[in-house]
Design an enzyme around this catalytic site. Sequence first.
Site: not given
Length: 509
Positions: A253, A317
């Site tokens: 990430d 997201d």
Amino acid sequence: MKYYFTTLLLLVSIAAFSQSLEDEAPYILTPPPALTPRINGAKIVGASPDKLFMFTIATTGERPMTFKAKGLPKGLKLDAKRGIITGKCTKSGRYLVPVTATNAKGKWNDTLEIVIGGDLALTPHMGWNSWYCHQTRITQDIMERSAKAMYDKGLINFGYTFVNIDDGWEVKTNSDDPVLGGAVRNDDGTIRTNKNFPDMKKMTDYIHSLGLKAGLYSSPGVTTCAGYAGSLGHEAQDVKSYCDWGFDFLKYDWCSYGNEYKDLPEEVRLKKPYLLIDSILKKADRDIVLNMCQYGMGEVWKWGKSVGGHSWRTAGDIGWSTPELINTMFQAGFFQETIRQYSGPGGWNDPDYLLFGRIWNWQEKLDVPSPMSPSEQYTCMTLWCMMSAPLIFSGELISLDDFTQNILCNAEVIDVNQDKLGKPGYSVSKQDSVEIWRKELHDGTTAVAIFNKSRQKTTVTVDWNSIGYNGRYNIRDLWRQKDLGDTESVSGFDIRGHGCMLFKLRIKN
């Protein structure tokens, strides 16, 4: 037969009716699995030579069941009672392996293609991730109980494979919390876990004992998104730890890496951490699937596979319990059609996780149901399958309810996602609130999905001939697992607000 598609070709008749999505109760379309065997999930799997191999033949049906496999490559063996293939294969090649599952009710024959020496992730990943339901409250105990739930509730029998920890297993930097804080690394530089994860090897051994695979999370930066220890400057050490612990999947990430190497050209900087981790993973003593979580920056879909990614996030997201979730899901999902040429076996466009069931509302600190309506959840699963996206569920797994299990566990719907051809679907019509997608499948059939983007119930009448089905084709409703008739006799469908239909079309003999 040759097809020509434009947005003008599909003619639909649309009638809308008033409906309140907020009041929509869960409804189950999928019948329970038959007691006779059915082999599900991926029918092709890739692995590296001389590295540990494990593949569970995902099969529904009454137990006990026995399995057979003919012509396994040298070094691999089958557990005939559990249907798990393990071992190491030294010789590269493509191996077609007939497999059979048998129980007291019947038998199912299929063929598994094992590819040694090529890409990993020859079909989109399937599994579970801890983030949206547990976030940094995650513990080893929750991970082990979630793996057991994936096994006990039968998700393993539909092809769900990976049990993945997200952020929160490392030591939190600059924290005086007695459980989360402390030294982030040992004196020799190896990464430490916080006290919620006392024994990573024990945990992965347990997950593997169930026939499942284990995944974890890190960042190429100094810290993760939630402020836990990242891998910058310790990449090789961390990969060695992941291998020693027994992990099979890494979500990497971007997070704090955005603060690093700002003097480099943007294209170089975006690729740099993934090129580095890929070079290390390739030398590792076990196969680890790499998920690049960098939110679509620099049109990652154009170069993600070239830097070692097996999947890459294509946007931010989707989010959790917010009124905007359905809009974000629609945007992330329908956008995939425009970048479909960059997704396929070995490297997949990833629009984010499946937010069904119960998830954690971090703002209100509450465990809440998915804010998507039941119809929106059917649409999300259908869209993810049509686009060949990873099917990673991120709702609460331990207390999985019947409706959510119905959404996740339809073998015929999953077949569309896991098809060996690996070709994402695409739109053949956009008219008012109705969008229709088509996806070619390896056996010559096609999947067709009709999406109703309106909040109102809509009746859609399809002119099959206008989209190339100008002969007689059998129509199978995949969600209901029911044959409807043929294209000359069936054309009208009532579709709920934000709902969908998913069909498989096959030429009649």
